[in-house]
Motif scaffolding. Structure first.
Motif, short mmCIF file in Angstrom:
data_model
loop_
_atom_site.label_atom_id
_atom_site.label_comp_id
_atom_site.label_asym_id
_atom_site.label_seq_id
_atom_site.Cartn_x
_atom_site.Cartn_y
_atom_site.Cartn_z
N VAL A 51 2.17 4.29 5.73
CA VAL A 51 0.78 4.76 5.77
C VAL A 51 0.45 5.31 7.15
O VAL A 51 0.00 6.44 7.28
CB VAL A 51 -0.18 3.61 5.40
CG1 VAL A 51 -1.63 4.06 5.51
CG2 VAL A 51 0.12 3.12 3.99
N ASP A 103 2.41 1.65 -3.44
CA ASP A 103 1.44 2.16 -4.41
C ASP A 103 1.25 3.67 -4.25
O ASP A 103 1.06 4.39 -5.24
CB ASP A 103 0.09 1.46 -4.22
CG ASP A 103 0.11 0.02 -4.70
OD1 ASP A 103 1.04 -0.34 -5.45
OD2 ASP A 103 -0.80 -0.75 -4.32
N ARG A 104 1.32 4.15 -3.00
CA ARG A 104 1.13 5.58 -2.73
C ARG A 104 2.41 6.38 -2.85
O ARG A 104 2.38 7.61 -2.84
CB ARG A 104 0.53 5.77 -1.33
CG ARG A 104 -0.87 5.19 -1.18
CD ARG A 104 -1.42 5.44 0.23
NE ARG A 104 -2.76 4.88 0.39
CZ ARG A 104 -3.48 4.97 1.51
NH1 ARG A 104 -2.98 5.60 2.57
NH2 ARG A 104 -4.67 4.43 1.57
N LEU A 163 0.83 -1.20 0.00
CA LEU A 163 0.00 0.00 0.00
C LEU A 163 0.87 1.25 0.00
O LEU A 163 0.60 2.20 -0.75
CB LEU A 163 -0.93 -0.01 1.21
CG LEU A 163 -1.92 1.16 1.32
CD1 LEU A 163 -2.80 1.23 0.07
CD2 LEU A 163 -2.79 1.02 2.57
N ALA A 164 1.91 1.27 0.81
CA ALA A 164 2.82 2.43 0.84
C ALA A 164 3.56 2.56 -0.49
O ALA A 164 3.77 3.67 -0.99
CB ALA A 164 3.80 2.30 1.99
#
Length: 279
Positions: free
Chosen positions: A61, A55-56, A52-53
């Motif tokens: 996060v 991707d961002r 997730l991190a």
């Protein structure tokens, strides 16, 4: 978190990338290893941790994943859940954890120099030095029930760091007997990581010192808003950069006994790998 296994059986070796989302070199190196689909001589886990991190494009996060292996991280934090899953994924393995840095262009290792697995594997990697993090492991991946070798592959966000990460991963897997081949064991300079070097509050910073190169008493090592900072005593900077940390330039290092064999003893020798020698 994504886990891919190469080879059959229970892996005793793993490679971890993507602990920090703003350090994509390790995840890219793992993707390249997957695409290679190599014939392996023993099984290995390839782990991309904080997807997730990644991707961002952010470091984390909710909390720094490399500090989330303890009770201080809130239970509902994204990285606390990832840390639990990552600890389970690498449990019982010898793991290479790959990062990148703002402090030094050449790869270096950041691991507990007392540990036998560090002394075994790090000299077989193309790193400039070992930063000995004895007593600096609280909350880090080192807290997992695994033998961890942590490396910095180069400057954050660069293609060179991605290439270095791939090379380091293959060297580690060769040394562990996952990939066939030989590795060269070298003597490496070692620096014990000491106290932080604080940064005064300022808008702009410069550094004049080079990592792993002695700064003598009275020598300028950095500047804050143009004001030159001078060393009050001799030290060797490690993890030293103008903006890598919010409130410090890096750490004071002290030379420690080198690890690995000296070039004069092993310049023409190689370390041949076998399944029985990896742990």
């Amino acid at each position: 978190m994504r886990v891919v296994q190469l080879g059959d059986g229970t892996p005793e070796i793993s490679v971890v990338g993507g602990v920090h989302g703003d350090e994509p070199c390790s995840a890219r190196a793992i993707e390249r290893l997957e695409a290679d689909d190599p014939d392996v001589e023993r099984p290995v886990k390839l782990v991309v941790a904080n997807e997730l991190a990644l991707d961002r494009g952010v470091r984390y996060v909710d909390a720094d994943l490399n500090r989330a292996f303890g009770e201080d991280t809130p239970a509902d934090a994204h990285e606390r859940r990832v840390a639990e899953a990552l600890a389970e994924a690498v449990e019982g393995t010898t793991a290479l954890s790959i990062h990148s840095t703002q402090s030094h262009a050449d790869p270096f290792a950041v691991s507990d120099g007392r540990e036998a697995h560090v002394q075994r594997y790090v000299p077989q990697l193309s790193v400039a030095a070992l930063v000995d993090t004895t007593d600096f492991g609280e909350g880090r991946l080192f807290a997992a029930n695994a033998d961890i070798v942590e490396v910095e592959a180069g400057l954050q966000g660069t293609e060179t760091a991605t290439e270095n990460a791939y090379t380091l991963a293959r060297e580690f897997l060769t040394a562990a007997g996952v990939l066939p081949g030989d590795t060269v064991s070298r003597e490496l300079p070692t620096f014990a990581m000491g106290d932080p070097i604080p940064k005064p509050e300022a808008d702009e910073y410069e550094v004049f010192a080079e990592n792993f190169t002695e700064v003598e008493e009275g020598e300028p090592y950095a500047a804050a808003d143009g004001e030159v900072l001078v060393a009050e005593e001799d030290f060797w900077p490690v993890l030293f950069s103008p903006y890598g940390y919010e409130d410090q330039f890096g750490y004071r290092g002290e030379p420690a006994p080198n690890i690995g064999q000296s070039p004069s003893e092993g310049a023409n020798s190689t370390s041949r790998n076998s399944r029985s020698s990896a742990q």
